[in-house]
Scaffold this motif. Structure first.
Motif, PDB file in Angstrom:
ATOM      1  N   ILE A   1       0.835  -1.206   0.000  1.00  0.00           N
ATOM      2  CA  ILE A   1       0.000   0.000   0.000  1.00  0.00           C
ATOM      3  C   ILE A   1       0.870   1.256   0.000  1.00  0.00           C
ATOM      4  CG2 ILE A   1      -1.632   1.346   1.385  1.00  0.00           C
ATOM      5  CD1 ILE A   1      -2.847  -1.355   2.270  1.00  0.00           C
ATOM      6  N   LEU A   2       1.873   1.292   0.859  1.00  0.00           N
ATOM      7  CA  LEU A   2       2.741   2.467   0.955  1.00  0.00           C
ATOM      8  C   LEU A   2       3.514   2.699  -0.340  1.00  0.00           C
ATOM      9  CD1 LEU A   2       4.137   2.036   4.586  1.00  0.00           C
ATOM     10  CD2 LEU A   2       2.354   3.604   3.809  1.00  0.00           C
ATOM     11  N   SER A   3       3.985   1.615  -0.954  1.00  0.00           N
ATOM     12  CA  SER A   3       4.771   1.756  -2.182  1.00  0.00           C
ATOM     13  C   SER A   3       3.889   2.045  -3.391  1.00  0.00           C
ATOM     14  CB  SER A   3       5.577   0.475  -2.443  1.00  0.00           C
ATOM     15  OG  SER A   3       4.713  -0.625  -2.693  1.00  0.00           O
ATOM     16  N   TYR A   4       2.609   1.693  -3.313  1.00  0.00           N
ATOM     17  CA  TYR A   4       1.705   1.860  -4.453  1.00  0.00           C
ATOM     18  C   TYR A   4       0.945   3.179  -4.430  1.00  0.00           C
ATOM     19  CZ  TYR A   4      -0.328  -0.558  -8.476  1.00  0.00           C
ATOM     20  OH  TYR A   4      -0.642  -0.954  -9.755  1.00  0.00           O
ATOM     21  N   ILE A   5       1.030   3.913  -3.320  1.00  0.00           N
ATOM     22  CA  ILE A   5       0.327   5.193  -3.225  1.00  0.00           C
ATOM     23  C   ILE A   5       0.777   6.174  -4.309  1.00  0.00           C
ATOM     24  CG2 ILE A   5       0.135   7.273  -1.795  1.00  0.00           C
ATOM     25  CD1 ILE A   5      -0.190   5.497   0.622  1.00  0.00           C
ATOM     26  N   PRO A   6       2.098   6.320  -4.601  1.00  0.00           N
ATOM     27  CA  PRO A   6       2.481   7.210  -5.714  1.00  0.00           C
ATOM     28  C   PRO A   6       1.868   6.810  -7.049  1.00  0.00           C
ATOM     29  CG  PRO A   6       4.397   6.684  -4.365  1.00  0.00           C
ATOM     30  CD  PRO A   6       3.280   5.802  -3.897  1.00  0.00           C
ATOM     31  N   THR A   7       1.742   5.499  -7.289  1.00  0.00           N
ATOM     32  CA  THR A   7       1.115   5.039  -8.528  1.00  0.00           C
ATOM     33  C   THR A   7      -0.349   5.449  -8.582  1.00  0.00           C
ATOM     34  OG1 THR A   7       2.608   3.144  -8.643  1.00  0.00           O
ATOM     35  CG2 THR A   7       0.581   3.011  -9.925  1.00  0.00           C
ATOM     36  N   VAL A   8      -1.051   5.294  -7.460  1.00  0.00           N
ATOM     37  CA  VAL A   8      -2.462   5.679  -7.414  1.00  0.00           C
ATOM     38  C   VAL A   8      -2.612   7.177  -7.658  1.00  0.00           C
ATOM     39  CG1 VAL A   8      -4.496   5.813  -5.933  1.00  0.00           C
ATOM     40  CG2 VAL A   8      -3.072   3.764  -5.911  1.00  0.00           C
ATOM     41  N   ILE A   9      -1.756   7.975  -7.014  1.00  0.00           N
ATOM     42  CA  ILE A   9      -1.810   9.430  -7.207  1.00  0.00           C
ATOM     43  C   ILE A   9      -1.564   9.782  -8.666  1.00  0.00           C
ATOM     44  CG2 ILE A   9      -0.720  11.621  -6.603  1.00  0.00           C
ATOM     45  CD1 ILE A   9      -0.145  10.444  -3.845  1.00  0.00           C
ATOM     46  N   MET A  10      -0.591   9.107  -9.280  1.00  0.00           N
ATOM     47  CA  MET A  10      -0.266   9.381 -10.682  1.00  0.00           C
ATOM     48  C   MET A  10      -1.432   9.012 -11.597  1.00  0.00           C
ATOM     49  SD  MET A  10       2.974   7.967 -12.846  1.00  0.00           S
ATOM     50  CE  MET A  10       3.206   8.440 -14.568  1.00  0.00           C
ATOM     51  N   LEU A  11      -2.074   7.872 -11.334  1.00  0.00           N
ATOM     52  CA  LEU A  11      -3.204   7.457 -12.160  1.00  0.00           C
ATOM     53  C   LEU A  11      -4.373   8.424 -12.018  1.00  0.00           C
ATOM     54  CD1 LEU A  11      -3.142   3.598 -11.501  1.00  0.00           C
ATOM     55  CD2 LEU A  11      -2.375   4.797 -13.551  1.00  0.00           C
ATOM     56  N   VAL A  12      -4.633   8.870 -10.803  1.00  0.00           N
ATOM     57  CA  VAL A  12      -5.731   9.815 -10.576  1.00  0.00           C
ATOM     58  C   VAL A  12      -5.445  11.146 -11.260  1.00  0.00           C
ATOM     59  CG1 VAL A  12      -6.964  11.134  -8.810  1.00  0.00           C
ATOM     60  CG2 VAL A  12      -6.444   8.725  -8.423  1.00  0.00           C
ATOM     61  N   CYS A  13      -4.187  11.617 -11.160  1.00  0.00           N
ATOM     62  CA  CYS A  13      -3.818  12.872 -11.824  1.00  0.00           C
ATOM     63  C   CYS A  13      -3.967  12.749 -13.341  1.00  0.00           C
ATOM     64  CB  CYS A  13      -2.385  13.250 -11.471  1.00  0.00           C
ATOM     65  SG  CYS A  13      -2.166  13.810  -9.775  1.00  0.00           S
ATOM     66  N   GLY A  14      -3.627  11.572 -13.878  1.00  0.00           N
ATOM     67  CA  GLY A  14      -3.776  11.365 -15.315  1.00  0.00           C
ATOM     68  C   GLY A  14      -5.221  11.421 -15.760  1.00  0.00           C
ATOM     69  N   VAL A  15      -6.139  11.006 -14.882  1.00  0.00           N
ATOM     70  CA  VAL A  15      -7.572  11.056 -15.211  1.00  0.00           C
ATOM     71  C   VAL A  15      -8.129  12.468 -15.042  1.00  0.00           C
ATOM     72  CG1 VAL A  15      -9.843  10.207 -14.520  1.00  0.00           C
ATOM     73  CG2 VAL A  15      -7.918   8.632 -14.627  1.00  0.00           C
ATOM     74  N   VAL A  16      -7.687  13.173 -13.999  1.00  0.00           N
ATOM     75  CA  VAL A  16      -8.234  14.494 -13.687  1.00  0.00           C
ATOM     76  C   VAL A  16      -7.674  15.573 -14.600  1.00  0.00           C
ATOM     77  CG1 VAL A  16      -8.433  16.261 -11.893  1.00  0.00           C
ATOM     78  CG2 VAL A  16      -8.661  13.836 -11.296  1.00  0.00           C
ATOM     79  N   PHE A  17      -6.343  15.536 -14.846  1.00  0.00           N
ATOM     80  CA  PHE A  17      -5.685  16.591 -15.619  1.00  0.00           C
ATOM     81  C   PHE A  17      -5.335  16.070 -17.016  1.00  0.00           C
ATOM     82  CE2 PHE A  17      -4.556  17.234 -11.130  1.00  0.00           C
ATOM     83  CZ  PHE A  17      -5.138  18.483 -10.921  1.00  0.00           C
ATOM     84  N   ASP A  18      -5.865  16.706 -18.028  1.00  0.00           N
ATOM     85  CA  ASP A  18      -5.635  16.281 -19.405  1.00  0.00           C
ATOM     86  C   ASP A  18      -4.183  16.446 -19.830  1.00  0.00           C
ATOM     87  OD1 ASP A  18      -8.315  15.664 -19.664  1.00  0.00           O
ATOM     88  OD2 ASP A  18      -8.845  17.637 -20.469  1.00  0.00           O
ATOM     89  N   ASP A  19      -3.487  17.452 -19.287  1.00  0.00           N
ATOM     90  CA  ASP A  19      -2.110  17.724 -19.696  1.00  0.00           C
ATOM     91  C   ASP A  19      -1.082  16.943 -18.878  1.00  0.00           C
ATOM     92  OD1 ASP A  19      -2.657  19.539 -21.753  1.00  0.00           O
ATOM     93  OD2 ASP A  19      -3.002  21.148 -20.308  1.00  0.00           O
ATOM     94  N   PHE A  20      -1.544  16.091 -17.961  1.00  0.00           N
ATOM     95  CA  PHE A  20      -0.614  15.280 -17.179  1.00  0.00           C
ATOM     96  C   PHE A  20      -0.357  13.975 -17.936  1.00  0.00           C
ATOM     97  CE2 PHE A  20       0.563  12.341 -13.709  1.00  0.00           C
ATOM     98  CZ  PHE A  20       1.579  13.069 -13.130  1.00  0.00           C
ATOM     99  N   ASN A  21       0.522  14.061 -18.929  1.00  0.00           N
ATOM    100  CA  ASN A  21       0.882  12.906 -19.736  1.00  0.00           C
ATOM    101  C   ASN A  21       2.277  13.143 -20.307  1.00  0.00           C
ATOM    102  OD1 ASN A  21       0.467  14.571 -22.129  1.00  0.00           O
ATOM    103  ND2 ASN A  21      -1.726  14.245 -21.778  1.00  0.00           N
TER     104      ASN A  21
END
Length: 382
Positions: free
Chosen positions: A310-330
């Motif tokens: 869980i602790l190591s995967y939190i950055p991945t979750v944040i990155m995936l959520v940012c990719g969905v919310v922000f169109d220019d985060f790619n």
């Protein structure tokens, strides 16, 4: 002419700079069209700061990769010696094998980036080729690790909540079949990106030679298919696996506290009966205590593994959520450098998770510790 200055020009030479991120399948042609975004709006970090941080992460990652390869090799050897009569050994072995392969793939990806960064003359474009020879496999296999961890947490949670029903299903054979299903479902589709991209031999004017490179397949089917599997395997599956691990870990912790409180109350009640001269019914208390202690150790081990995940995967979750919310985060948008940096951080975090699991096994499993010590000759074999 080939020896360009690093900075914006380095970005132009590395259209596949996101090969270790959770979304490495960006469009090369889109990068060409929107490359001005990378220079005009490179994000928060300057060129020099960006590359210093990336190189530091890569060198740190390489050291962790070596530790992960050694640690998971030892874990696999110990589990083989322990045998697979217990279902948990099968799932933990599958987890160790996947973590071992992830470390190897990440080592290859890091090496390819360093070769491209230092302009090493090779018969292939190391940055782009590494996407289809390592980045693709790394992304799908990281989903496999997530779902194996979810299965381990879910299985242990069911064993605590409904033990009688689960014991009939969670046999070594059933666990082995479950591992095969997870691997086929999460890693099997890793050939999907080869529908969208392919290897070609192209002439490089800077090197004045023909080198191996990758180009996109611009058919409507390939583009649509890429969007579909990126949503499924790039966003939905990892977030779902993370949610399962998180929920099951919370339930395990609550149930473990409940069992501990119950046993304390039972022990207190027995001591009061003894003081009053009554004979407590202890016909099977010793056997139940032994079973509960063994079960508690296994639950604690699963909680520790799930917590590290869980602790190591939190950055991945944040990155995936940012990719969905922000169109220019790619990989070719306004926040491209922040996207690339997040990708390297997520790969580093997941690799740390795979390298420290052996410490959990050694600390919380007496059989594992005993076989491990004999394997590395810390204890003399009788």
């Amino acid at each position: 002419m080939y020896e360009q200055s690093r900075g914006e020009d380095s970005i132009t030479r590395f259209p596949a700079l996101g090969h270790m991120t959770d979304n490495p399948f960006h469009s090369w042609e889109d990068h060409g069209k929107d490359s001005s975004l990378l220079t005009l709006a490179s994000g928060i970090l300057s060129d020099e700061q960006f590359y210093i941080i990336i190189l530091f992460i890569i060198f740190t990652s390489q050291l962790i990769n070596i530790c992960a390869i050694i640690a998971n090799s030892l874990s696999i050897a110990v589990f083989v010696k322990l045998g697979f009569s217990e279902p948990s050994n099968i799932s933990l072995t599958a987890l160790a094998i996947c973590d071992f392969i992830l470390a190897v793939l990440l080592t290859w990806n890091n090496l390819c980036f360093l070769l491209a960064y230092h302009n090493v003359r090779l018969p292939f474009d190391s940055a782009n080729v590494s996407v289809l020879t390592g980045g693709v496999q790394w992304m799908f296999l990281s989903r496999t690790v997530a779902w194996i961890t979810a299965f381990i947490s879910f299985e242990r949670c069911l064993c605590i909540l409904v033990p009688l029903k689960v014991k009939r299903l969670m046999t070594p054979r059933g666990t082995f079949i479950a591992m095969l299903i997870i691997i086929l479902f999460t890693f099997g589709p890793s050939f999907f990106p080869y529908i969208r991209y392919k290897f070609v031999w192209v002439f490089n004017p800077y090197l004045n030679i023909t080198i191996l490179n990758t180009i996109p397949v611009n058919s409507e089917f390939a583009i649509l298919f890429e969007k579909i599997y990126l949503v499924i395997f790039g966003v939905i599956l990892p977030l779902l696996a993370f949610s399962i691990v998180l929920i099951c870990t919370v339930l395990l912790v609550l149930q473990l506290r409940k069992i501990s409180s119950w046993r304390m109350s039972v022990t207190s009640d027995k001591s009061q009966r003894v003081q009053l001269g009554e004979t407590p019914a202890a016909s099977s208390s010793a056997g139940e205590a032994r079973i509960s202690q063994k079960e508690k150790r296994l639950v604690r081990k699963v909680i520790a593994i799930a917590t590290i995940f869980i602790l190591s995967y939190i950055p991945t979750v944040i990155m995936l959520v940012c990719g969905v919310v922000f169109d220019d985060f790619n990989s070719y948008g306004v926040y491209s450098r922040l996207f690339f940096l997040s990708g390297y951080v997520t790969s580093l975090g997941q690799n740390i998770s795979g390298s420290v699991n052996i410490l959990v096994y050694y600390k919380m499993a007496s059989k594992f510790r005993s076989v491990f010590r004999r394997l590395v000759r810390l204890d003399r074999q009788k």
